[in-house]
Scaffold this motif. Sequence first.
Motif, PDB file in Angstrom:
ATOM      1  N   ARG A  45      42.740   3.015  40.561  1.00  0.00           N
ATOM      2  CA  ARG A  45      43.634   2.962  39.407  1.00  0.00           C
ATOM      3  C   ARG A  45      43.150   3.998  38.391  1.00  0.00           C
ATOM      4  N   VAL A  46      43.544   5.233  38.644  1.00  0.00           N
ATOM      5  CA  VAL A  46      43.024   6.377  37.907  1.00  0.00           C
ATOM      6  C   VAL A  46      44.156   7.364  37.659  1.00  0.00           C
ATOM      7  N   CYS A  47      44.071   8.058  36.520  1.00  0.00           N
ATOM      8  CA  CYS A  47      44.971   9.180  36.261  1.00  0.00           C
ATOM      9  C   CYS A  47      44.142  10.440  36.057  1.00  0.00           C
ATOM     10  N   HIS A  48      44.571  11.523  36.689  1.00  0.00           N
ATOM     11  CA  HIS A  48      43.965  12.845  36.486  1.00  0.00           C
ATOM     12  C   HIS A  48      44.864  13.591  35.511  1.00  0.00           C
ATOM     13  N   HIS A  97      35.797  15.165  37.116  1.00  0.00           N
ATOM     14  CA  HIS A  97      36.310  16.016  36.056  1.00  0.00           C
ATOM     15  C   HIS A  97      36.402  15.226  34.758  1.00  0.00           C
ATOM     16  N   PRO A  98      36.215  15.877  33.615  1.00  0.00           N
ATOM     17  CA  PRO A  98      36.307  15.153  32.348  1.00  0.00           C
ATOM     18  C   PRO A  98      37.742  14.812  31.931  1.00  0.00           C
ATOM     19  N   ASP A  99      38.716  15.213  32.734  1.00  0.00           N
ATOM     20  CA  ASP A  99      40.086  14.783  32.442  1.00  0.00           C
ATOM     21  C   ASP A  99      40.527  13.631  33.355  1.00  0.00           C
ATOM     22  N   ILE A 100      39.550  12.939  33.932  1.00  0.00           N
ATOM     23  CA  ILE A 100      39.816  11.687  34.649  1.00  0.00           C
ATOM     24  C   ILE A 100      39.906  10.554  33.630  1.00  0.00           C
ATOM     25  N   ARG A 101      40.890   9.676  33.801  1.00  0.00           N
ATOM     26  CA  ARG A 101      41.044   8.512  32.926  1.00  0.00           C
ATOM     27  C   ARG A 101      41.206   7.257  33.786  1.00  0.00           C
ATOM     28  N   PHE A 102      40.414   6.240  33.490  1.00  0.00           N
ATOM     29  CA  PHE A 102      40.479   4.970  34.212  1.00  0.00           C
ATOM     30  C   PHE A 102      41.526   4.068  33.571  1.00  0.00           C
ATOM     31  N   ALA A 103      42.339   3.432  34.413  1.00  0.00           N
ATOM     32  CA  ALA A 103      43.514   2.710  33.926  1.00  0.00           C
ATOM     33  C   ALA A 103      43.168   1.385  33.267  1.00  0.00           C
ATOM     34  N   ASP A 104      42.088   0.738  33.705  1.00  0.00           N
ATOM     35  CA  ASP A 104      41.697  -0.544  33.121  1.00  0.00           C
ATOM     36  C   ASP A 104      40.185  -0.675  33.221  1.00  0.00           C
ATOM     37  N   GLU A 105      39.635  -1.736  32.670  1.00  0.00           N
ATOM     38  CA  GLU A 105      38.193  -1.836  32.484  1.00  0.00           C
ATOM     39  C   GLU A 105      37.404  -2.060  33.772  1.00  0.00           C
ATOM     40  N   GLN A 108      34.615   0.890  30.692  1.00  0.00           N
ATOM     41  CA  GLN A 108      34.361   0.403  32.051  1.00  0.00           C
ATOM     42  C   GLN A 108      33.256  -0.650  32.074  1.00  0.00           C
ATOM     43  N   GLN A 109      33.487  -1.704  32.840  1.00  0.00           N
ATOM     44  CA  GLN A 109      32.546  -2.820  32.920  1.00  0.00           C
ATOM     45  C   GLN A 109      32.034  -2.982  34.343  1.00  0.00           C
ATOM     46  N   GLY A 110      30.813  -3.507  34.448  1.00  0.00           N
ATOM     47  CA  GLY A 110      30.259  -3.891  35.737  1.00  0.00           C
ATOM     48  C   GLY A 110      29.555  -2.792  36.497  1.00  0.00           C
ATOM     49  N   VAL A 111      29.426  -1.588  35.931  1.00  0.00           N
ATOM     50  CA  VAL A 111      28.799  -0.470  36.631  1.00  0.00           C
ATOM     51  C   VAL A 111      27.589   0.005  35.837  1.00  0.00           C
ATOM     52  N   ASP A 112      26.433   0.003  36.480  1.00  0.00           N
ATOM     53  CA  ASP A 112      25.207   0.520  35.861  1.00  0.00           C
ATOM     54  C   ASP A 112      25.145   2.032  36.091  1.00  0.00           C
ATOM     55  N   TYR A 113      25.399   2.801  35.053  1.00  0.00           N
ATOM     56  CA  TYR A 113      25.492   4.247  35.238  1.00  0.00           C
ATOM     57  C   TYR A 113      24.786   5.002  34.113  1.00  0.00           C
ATOM     58  N   GLU A 114      24.436   6.228  34.416  1.00  0.00           N
ATOM     59  CA  GLU A 114      24.066   7.206  33.404  1.00  0.00           C
ATOM     60  C   GLU A 114      25.105   8.319  33.457  1.00  0.00           C
ATOM     61  N   LEU A 115      25.362   8.942  32.320  1.00  0.00           N
ATOM     62  CA  LEU A 115      26.326  10.033  32.248  1.00  0.00           C
ATOM     63  C   LEU A 115      25.574  11.332  31.999  1.00  0.00           C
ATOM     64  N   ILE A 116      25.758  12.292  32.885  1.00  0.00           N
ATOM     65  CA  ILE A 116      25.106  13.590  32.756  1.00  0.00           C
ATOM     66  C   ILE A 116      26.169  14.635  32.447  1.00  0.00           C
ATOM     67  N   LYS A 117      26.051  15.218  31.283  1.00  0.00           N
ATOM     68  CA  LYS A 117      26.989  16.235  30.810  1.00  0.00           C
ATOM     69  C   LYS A 117      26.427  17.621  31.120  1.00  0.00           C
ATOM     70  N   ILE A 118      27.220  18.431  31.823  1.00  0.00           N
ATOM     71  CA  ILE A 118      26.844  19.810  32.100  1.00  0.00           C
ATOM     72  C   ILE A 118      27.622  20.707  31.144  1.00  0.00           C
ATOM     73  N   GLN A 119      26.947  21.250  30.161  1.00  0.00           N
ATOM     74  CA  GLN A 119      27.621  22.082  29.168  1.00  0.00           C
ATOM     75  C   GLN A 119      27.881  23.467  29.747  1.00  0.00           C
TER      76      GLN A 119
END
Length: 266
Positions: free
Chosen positions: A182-185, A68-76, A28-39
């Motif tokens: 443009r997302v797939c679950h 959800h961690p099973d989200i998938r982005f279709a393009d960048e 993914q491009q253009g987004v300033d993010y941090e990723l927080i993983k909850i184990q």
Amino acid sequence: MSEHNFSLITIVNKEPVYEAFKQNLQTQQGVDYELIKIQNDHHQYESARAAYNAAAAKATGKYLIFLHPDIRFADETSLDDIVNQALQLPNRGIVGIAGVPANLGAYHILTTMKQGTVPQAVGDLIDRPTPVQTVDECFFLMDRRTWEQQPFSDIKGWHLYAVEECLRAELAGRTNYVVPARVCHVSDGASENWSYVQTGRQLVARYGAEFPVINTTVYKWNTRGVRKYYMPYFHYLDHQAERKLRTSPWLHDTAKRVKHLFVKPW
């Protein structure tokens, strides 16, 4: 402490699913993010609400995205398009990529999202941001200030937390939306068990006086009359039957169409 525009927060039970999610997110491009993983592979948390509150408390983003961690982005630029749409919305409450309007008649899931390992459309398409009563838990965004004013509640379990935040946002005078995405679950959508029904009953008890119905992307919850009492049991049995039908794609598709036409509007 460094600050980001967005904090992406996800609960992880299966490491391979999370690793695939991370690889997709890195495109993914253009987004300033941090990723927080909850184990949570060893049941470290007793509820999604508690887990998300803990993560949000240490997040640095101006905006919080729970997904959800099973989200998938279709393009960048998929994520960038979602957040750009969300930040332009007036009186913003909770913003998702799938949701249901607050109507009393026909039941419509509004989304451009696809679902399943073999992606399929799951609702009525939208071409612009659209107000809804509630959004689905798979992906939703809120301002950090909104979370600070209304953290996730003390309800136990793993269901309907985004729905509850939507109800609370509406009671606070804000508007919830879904936006085209443009997302797939990558999920079969089969998480609705008895615990789901029990959580729904708690929401009806807490918020039913304020809403004639509570619409979710799975069920319509009646808050008035006798249906308030017997429909949760119907929902549960309905879901169990649907799970059985999943072994036959043709029967499953036919049953979904029948339910959409004749059962959901009740």
